[in-house]
Design a protein around this motif. Sequence first.
Motif: not given
Length: 123
Positions: A22-42
């Motif tokens: 799991a990287v984020c909640e769907l509500t954390d995202l805005t249609p047409g835009r991106g977000v950065a997420a950090l995976l456990p390995d960096g």
Amino acid sequence: MTMAPERTAVRVELLIDQRWFAVCELTDLTPGRGVAALLPDGTQVAVFLDRSGRAYAIANRDPFTGAYVLSRGLLGSSGGRPFAASPLLKQRFDLETGRCLDDETVAVQAYVTRTRDRTARVA
């Protein structure tokens, strides 16, 4: 005794090493835009939500500049293929395959995504 109400949250998950993460909640995202997420390995990933509600994820590092900026790219489509355009030099990366649409010798990691409901009790 009254039970606490339940709410359903939808989270975005990536398939990594044959396991869902799991990287984020769907509500954390805005249609047409991106977000950065950090995976456990960096590793940094760029997670996008298109206007139809489908989530995509690709590596966040722009291979042309080395900068971690693809999550800030603009979404579009070319020939029916969804892409994110780098905010720096504007190369377009296919969100399903990671292939650069402007230079077929270059690609970024693309991740299989899914959205999954989970129910949580609200206190």
